[in-house]
Design an enzyme around this catalytic site. Structure first.
Site, mmCIF file in Angstrom:
data_model
loop_
_atom_site.group_PDB
_atom_site.id
_atom_site.type_symbol
_atom_site.label_atom_id
_atom_site.label_comp_id
_atom_site.label_asym_id
_atom_site.label_seq_id
_atom_site.Cartn_x
_atom_site.Cartn_y
_atom_site.Cartn_z
ATOM 1 N N PHE A 111 1.180 10.655 5.765
ATOM 2 C CA PHE A 111 0.660 9.786 5.288
ATOM 3 C C PHE A 111 1.125 8.204 5.483
ATOM 4 O O PHE A 111 2.558 8.157 5.227
ATOM 5 C CB PHE A 111 0.164 9.841 3.803
ATOM 6 C CG PHE A 111 -1.294 10.500 3.727
ATOM 7 C CD1 PHE A 111 -2.201 10.615 4.884
ATOM 8 C CD2 PHE A 111 -1.427 11.042 2.396
ATOM 9 C CE1 PHE A 111 -3.462 10.979 4.348
ATOM 10 C CE2 PHE A 111 -2.903 11.748 2.355
ATOM 11 C CZ PHE A 111 -3.772 11.722 3.419
ATOM 12 N N GLU A 112 0.743 7.336 6.096
ATOM 13 C CA GLU A 112 1.100 5.989 5.981
ATOM 14 C C GLU A 112 2.575 5.861 6.521
ATOM 15 O O GLU A 112 3.320 5.208 6.281
ATOM 16 C CB GLU A 112 0.975 5.253 4.489
ATOM 17 C CG GLU A 112 -0.243 5.386 3.862
ATOM 18 C CD GLU A 112 -0.266 4.916 2.601
ATOM 19 O OE1 GLU A 112 0.652 4.175 2.133
ATOM 20 O OE2 GLU A 112 -1.390 4.950 1.888
ATOM 21 N N GLY A 113 2.835 6.319 7.588
ATOM 22 C CA GLY A 113 3.779 6.563 8.409
ATOM 23 C C GLY A 113 4.713 7.982 7.952
ATOM 24 O O GLY A 113 5.108 8.028 6.987
ATOM 25 N N GLY B 53 0.692 -1.361 0.067
ATOM 26 C CA GLY B 53 -0.079 0.043 -0.116
ATOM 27 C C GLY B 53 0.804 1.301 0.015
ATOM 28 O O GLY B 53 0.479 2.354 -0.578
ATOM 29 N N ARG B 54 1.844 1.082 0.664
ATOM 30 C CA ARG B 54 2.716 2.397 0.584
ATOM 31 C C ARG B 54 3.261 2.793 -0.832
ATOM 32 O O ARG B 54 3.826 4.003 -0.944
ATOM 33 C CB ARG B 54 3.972 2.232 1.467
ATOM 34 C CG ARG B 54 3.836 2.299 3.055
ATOM 35 C CD ARG B 54 4.909 2.468 4.002
ATOM 36 N NE ARG B 54 4.616 2.424 5.373
ATOM 37 C CZ ARG B 54 4.775 1.454 6.200
ATOM 38 N NH1 ARG B 54 5.159 0.161 5.766
ATOM 39 N NH2 ARG B 54 4.428 1.671 7.517
#
Length: 639
Positions: free
Chosen positions: A445-447, A314-315
């Protein structure tokens, strides 16, 4: 689904109605407990090769990335009709300035994307999706990102971390038959993990689910749920009752598929941000939501691991959207630097601007090499890409931000002025200001970049912890330490000397032509990186985890080396395919690698020569209020 825009929606819910079922609301979590939860969610084994993991261990595995992998021609042909229609739709139907101005994506745009199949790009065809590959999906996201960030967020939150991806990876056949067709037709989905007090520390999660006969009762509240105010389906992470394992309590986090029209699901606030004005992000409240057993994803207690594994792929949305931003900014800067004349010549001929243009182009080439390499690895399978995906997200979002920053500098006042204002006074509405606002979230986002550094650093020392953890970690018995010493002597007796020895001079890697010297530099530097990780562990011992500035420098070195290797491999592939364009790519790769080498040397030097300790001490004094004298002569904020 009921919405309320009031600020009361931001308060954490008191679960008074389920006092007999709900666990205590605010669990106190120690550092050790938080670490245990994070460790339990990690993928413990390395069943497949990882280029970056080997970099940290001092081994350059160019065979894993060279020749640079290319997309299957049959897949390219399958994806082309969709990508062509998507490109035409974005050009003709999307008004990004309007979306930014009004804070809404028009329904006809969302419906148009549904008709194209854009919400089911990777959903298998037998369930009604397009059934395209990871790289084809990334090509689509690159197109969308070149036009509008809010559209990228809508599509990627739905497909990268929303229901389709974890359902594809971990769902049962019954779950796939039930939900994939809806998702492929455009039922929007979202992912709900973050809470008011929970960001990167899921051990403190308060949303909980208790089994009542054969139904789970879900209570709690989630914050910053992207697509949450539009979603029909959610993946929700919740605490479920702890289990005892070997006499020790083991916290459980479970993933559920939730339908937002179920009783008790409520959108209580839509969040608004600096950029992405049409981001459908909200606070979602769950009050006694009855969830069938069959809506548990993968199994009880496996939710956090599901999230981490899903994010490995996803990343990859963020690295490719960063590439799109880099290309768009390069286009804008190139045009303006060629036409804007100051002091008798175009500003692009002035050294200050030329330096920026050259670096922007070099970094865009590297970003694309990193993003597409990771996409190809995910598509082919047979790789463990947890580190590659994390570095791609970290490296590309940071590099993209620097490119945007330089674009604003090059455009000057016109870079700071918004598109509507430029249009109103007769100038081209170049949206640099919007690009900057929209892009900034990519570093969160996402980390966030900081969390990505820590995640990568933990995986970087994994082998060393396996070998010598019993020696350096506290709480071990004398027998465990003795066994650890024996094991460490056997491993480091051959490993450490070999990190000093190695042939990294001509003619090694001669197949890379003028780029061979840079591949040899990567080989030498990865051995130095491995030694530096080992030296840092010896120097700081268990306290290394607290020396985050040291860990960050080590991670940054690995990121640069990965980017150099990927760029050299990609440029060489382009040269073999087309000598004219490829020769330009090789020259640009050479420039990038020269700049990256300087950054690598600087990071290595910073391991020993730095101001980390006094800076940390001053930070603690600041927290204690000892330097409030610096805050005088301003209007103080209310507490």
């Amino acid at each position: 689904m009921k919405a309320d825009g009031g600020l009361n929606g931001l308060k954490i819910l008191h679960l008074t109605n389920m006092a007999t079922l709900a666990e205590p609301k605010k669990p106190k979590v120690s550092a050790d407990e938080a670490r245990d939860v994070a460790e339990a969610a990690r993928e413990q084994e390395w069943a497949a090769p990882s280029f970056v993991r080997d970099l940290f261990l001092g081994k350059l595995r160019m065979d894993l990335i060279h020749p640079y992998p290319e997309q299957d021609p049959d897949e390219v042909a399958r994806a082309k009709p969709f990508l062509d229609k998507l490109e035409r739709f974005l050009r003709e139907a999307v008004d990004s300035d309007r979306i930014d101005r009004e804070g809404e994506i028009p329904e006809d745009v969302i419906d148009g994307l549904r008709k194209l199949g854009a919400f089911g790009i990777k959903i298998p065809r037998e369930y009604g999706g397009l059934g395209l590959s990871q790289l084809s999906y990334m090509k689509a996201i690159e197109l969308v990102s070149s036009v509008d960030g809010s559209l990228t967020a809508l599509l990627s939150a739905h497909q990268s971390i929303g229901v389709p991806q974890p359902l594809k990876m971990f769902g049962s056949e019954a779950q796939k038959k039930k939900y994939f067709p809806r998702l492929a037709q455009g039922a929007i989905s979202a992912f709900a993990l973050t809470e008011e007090s929970v960001g990167s520390d899921p051990a403190a999660m308060e949303t909980n689910a208790i089994l009542d006969d054969d139904v789970w009762i879900l209570n709690g509240e989630k914050l910053w749920c992207t697509n949450g105010t539009k979603a029909e389906l959610l993946v929700v992470m919740a605490r479920t009752p702890s289990k005892m394992v070997n006499g020790k309590e083991k916290k459980q986090i479970t993933a559920f598929i939730i339908e937002t029209d179920w009783p008790g699901v409520e959108v209580v606030h839509r969040c608004h941000f600096m950029g992405l004005k049409a981001l459908y992000n909200g606070v979602i409240r769950f009050t006694n939501v009855r969830v069938p057993q069959e809506n548990v994803l993968w199994g009880e207690g496996r939710g956090l691991k599901l999230a981490l594994i899903t994010l490995n792929t996803g990343r990859l949305t963020l690295p490719i959207s960063s590439v799109a931003a880099g290309k768009r900014c390069l286009e804008i800067a190139r045009r303006w630097a060629a036409e804007r004349v100051q002091w008798g010549r175009p500003i692009g001929q002035h050294d200050a601007i030329a330096q920026k243009l050259g670096s922007m182009a070099a970094n865009t080439l590297a970003m694309e090499a990193v993003a597409e390499l990771c996409g190809a690895m995910a598509e082919r399978g047979g790789y463990d890409i947890r580190l590659e995906a994390a570095i791609a997200k970290l490296y590309n979002s940071e590099a993209g931000w620097r490119i945007i920053h330089d674009t604003v500098k090059i455009r000057g006042g016109r870079g700071y002025e918004n598109a509507d204002s430029l249009r109103a006074r007769g100038e081209p509405p170049v949206p640099v200001e919007r690009i900057m606002r929209d892009f900034r979230i990519n570093l969160i986002f996402e980390g966030s970049s900081e969390i990505m550094h820590l995640f990568i650093a933990r995986e970087a020392v994994d082998k060393h912890l396996q070998v010598a953890g019993d020696v350096v970690m506290p709480g071990k018995t004398a027998r465990e330490r003795l066994a650890g010493l024996v094991r460490s002597a056997g491993f480091y007796g051959w490993w450490y000397p070999s990190r000093w020895l190695g042939w990294s001079l001509w003619p090694r890697y001669a197949e890379f032509g003028r780029l061979a010297k840079h591949v040899r530099f990567v080989e030498r530097s990865c051995r130095r990186l491995a030694r530096s990780v080992f030296h840092s562990m010896i120097r700081f011992g268990p306290k290394l985890e607290l020396r985050q500035s040291v860990l960050f420098r080590l991670v940054d070195v690995a990121a640069e080396l990965f980017a150099m290797a990927a760029t050299c491999s990609r440029a060489q592939r382009l040269y073999e395919r087309d000598r004219t364009t490829g020769a330009r790519a090789v020259k640009l790769a050479d420039l990038f690698c020269k700049q990256a080498r300087r950054r690598v040397r600087s990071k290595f030097n910073g391991l020993r020569r730095n101001e980390d300790v006094p800076t940390y001490k001053f930070a603690q004094e600041i927290l204690a209020g000892e330097h409030r004298w610096l805050e005088r002569d301003i209007v103080e904020l209310p507490e």
